[in-house]
Design an enzyme around this catalytic site. Structure first.
Site, PDB file in Angstrom:
ATOM      1  N   ASP A   1      30.047  45.402  69.988  1.00 14.16           N
ATOM      2  CA  ASP A   1      30.051  44.202  70.827  1.00 14.16           C
ATOM      3  C   ASP A   1      31.403  43.493  70.743  1.00 14.16           C
ATOM      4  O   ASP A   1      31.960  43.072  71.768  1.00 14.16           O
ATOM      5  CB  ASP A   1      28.944  43.245  70.391  1.00 14.16           C
TER       6      ASP A   1
ATOM      7  N   ASP B   1      31.672  35.846  70.812  1.00 12.74           N
ATOM      8  CA  ASP B   1      30.340  35.843  71.405  1.00 12.74           C
ATOM      9  C   ASP B   1      30.006  34.449  71.936  1.00 12.74           C
ATOM     10  O   ASP B   1      29.934  33.482  71.174  1.00 12.74           O
ATOM     11  CB  ASP B   1      29.326  36.274  70.343  1.00 12.74           C
TER      12      ASP B   1
ATOM     13  N   GLU C   1      28.778  55.212  48.779  1.00  9.45           N
ATOM     14  CA  GLU C   1      28.805  54.989  50.230  1.00  9.45           C
ATOM     15  C   GLU C   1      29.477  56.182  50.919  1.00  9.45           C
ATOM     16  O   GLU C   1      30.393  56.049  51.739  1.00  9.45           O
ATOM     17  CB  GLU C   1      29.541  53.682  50.566  1.00  9.45           C
TER      18      GLU C   1
END
Length: 415
Positions: free
Chosen positions: A396, A317, A133
């Site tokens: 977000d 959210d 990664e």
């Protein structure tokens, strides 16, 4: 009695040249499901048994991510090769030992540089390093530090090799310039895709190919392994830097702790953002996160509790009101719904663009998102005032976290 296995049948197609390459740098970028990590794990186990004095170092940016990734892949490789009884895997310390000879596979994180540069091998030579990664490694200097610490004369049969595997999210990453934009006989830099993985199930293939129609830009990166084009970044006001969040709180007693939660499950991760908002000095310190698919609500609660933030105010959210109510019942008494609104995304972006965003290196998923979060384009390839709705879960969550501190005014965001 020895068991004979066919390496070709286990590894499959598409990796012959990669498998046989003995140069110094083997760099494999690829799509999801391109078997680059599994093939690397198989290569390490096979070749350590072939070369009796070889030892391997496995590196990721953050040490805690190794156990569920490379460590697990290497255990899988032992099973596939039918040699699980010849290897011992320990979790404390995290290492693997080839029992007949005592050769070692060691695991280190770049978040502990002292342990990286002070590795001692009891038997043989440390000659292979796998950076998994590698898109997480934002600093080329960190990579060089490891490479330069692996040195010394090797016996004739051994060779140094640094294996780099990554998903190519950003075309601005230093790996592109160093390995893919140059020609060097000591470097193999290749791109692999899901199409060379004959072991991938049809459901995964269908999911990737569906992106052709639903999100062509993401298809090029996630399915074809092409570099993500990051023209028009939403946030350029950020830097990666080590800091102690407790010290920040001590120095700035008026600083605000802010937490945001974006829900996901099958296709998208649940993303939890932890920050410190310094309104006076216009700094936002990003100090912790979690980012994981497939989490039930009780698991989300447990993770937040284990991190010590279950008593904090968390803005989540509002599209998942049922989940918010359930988390409140479990014990997140201060969790609330984000207000959102018709222009809340752009207003939140404009507010955050006024701050210097300082990101702790351990927040690897946040770093990945903020470095690839771009403004969308219209059919004429012109930027529009709307960010791409992709790979933005922590973006977000960050907006939700700071929502209550946004002044009631119109914001002008920077395109």
């Amino acid at each position: 009695m020895s068991k004979i296995v066919s390496i070709a049948s286990i590894v499959g197609k598409g990796y012959r040249d990669i498998w046989n390459f003995k140069g110094r740098y083997k760099v494999i970028k690829g799509s999801r499901g391109s078997k680059k990590s599994k093939t690397t794990a198989l290569w390490i186990i096979y070749n350590m048994m072939k070369y009796k004095d070889s030892n391997t170092l496995i590196v990721r940016k953050v040490f805690r991510t190794l156990k569920d990734s490379c460590f697990a892949e290497l255990k899988w490789a032992c099973v596939q090769l039918g040699v699980a009884n010849k290897w011992k895997f320990n979790t404390s310390p995290l290492e693997a030992t080839y029992i007949p000879t005592g050769q070692k596979i060691l695991f280190r994180g770049l978040d502990d540089p002292l342990k990286i540069t002070s590795i001692a091998i009891d038997k043989g030579f440390l000659c292979w390093v796998w950076f998994e990664e590698a898109y997480e490694i934002m600093s080329e200097d960190s990579f060089k530090t490891v490479v330069e610490s692996i040195r010394g004369k090797l016996p004739e049969q051994l060779f140094y090799q640094f294996i780099v595997t990554l998903n190519p999210w950003s075309d601005k990453h230093w790996i592109k310039k160093r390995f893919f934009d140059t020609t060097d006989s000591d470097v193999m830099a290749v791109t692999t895709t899901y199409k060379c993985n004959e072991f991938l199930d049809q459901g995964n293939i269908d999911e990737l190919e569906k992106l052709k129609e639903t999100n062509p830009r993401r298809y090029k990166v996630a399915a074809l392994g092409e570099w993500g084009i990051t023209d028009g970044l939403v946030f350029e006001n950020w830097e990666e830097r080590y800091f102690d969040f407790r010290e920040i709180i001590r120095v700035y007693p008026d600083i605000k702790a802010v937490f945001g939660l974006d829900f996901g499950y099958t296709n998208d991760p649940t993303a939890f953002f932890c920050g410190l908002l310094d309104l006076n000095n216009k700094n936002l310190y990003v100090f912790n996160e979690f980012y994981e698919k497939g989490l039930q609500n009780n698991q989300i609660y447990q993770k937040i509790e284990n991190m010590g933030f279950n008593k904090e105010k968390i803005v989540a959210d509002s599209a998942e009101q049922k989940s918010i109510d359930y988390l409140r019942m479990l014990g997140l008494n201060r969790i609330i719904s984000a207000k959102k609104g018709p222009d809340s995304v752009n207003a939140g972006i404009a507010f955050l663009q006024e701050f210097k965003i300082i990101v702790h290196p351990n927040c690897v998923n946040f770093l990945n998102e903020i470095s690839t979060y771009c403004w969308d384009k219209d059919k004429f390839d012109k930027q529009i005032n709307k960010p791409i709705d992709d790979n933005n879960h922590l973006m977000d969550a960050m907006r939700y976290a700071v929502e209550e501190y946004m002044k009631k005014k119109s914001y002008r965001f920077k395109l």
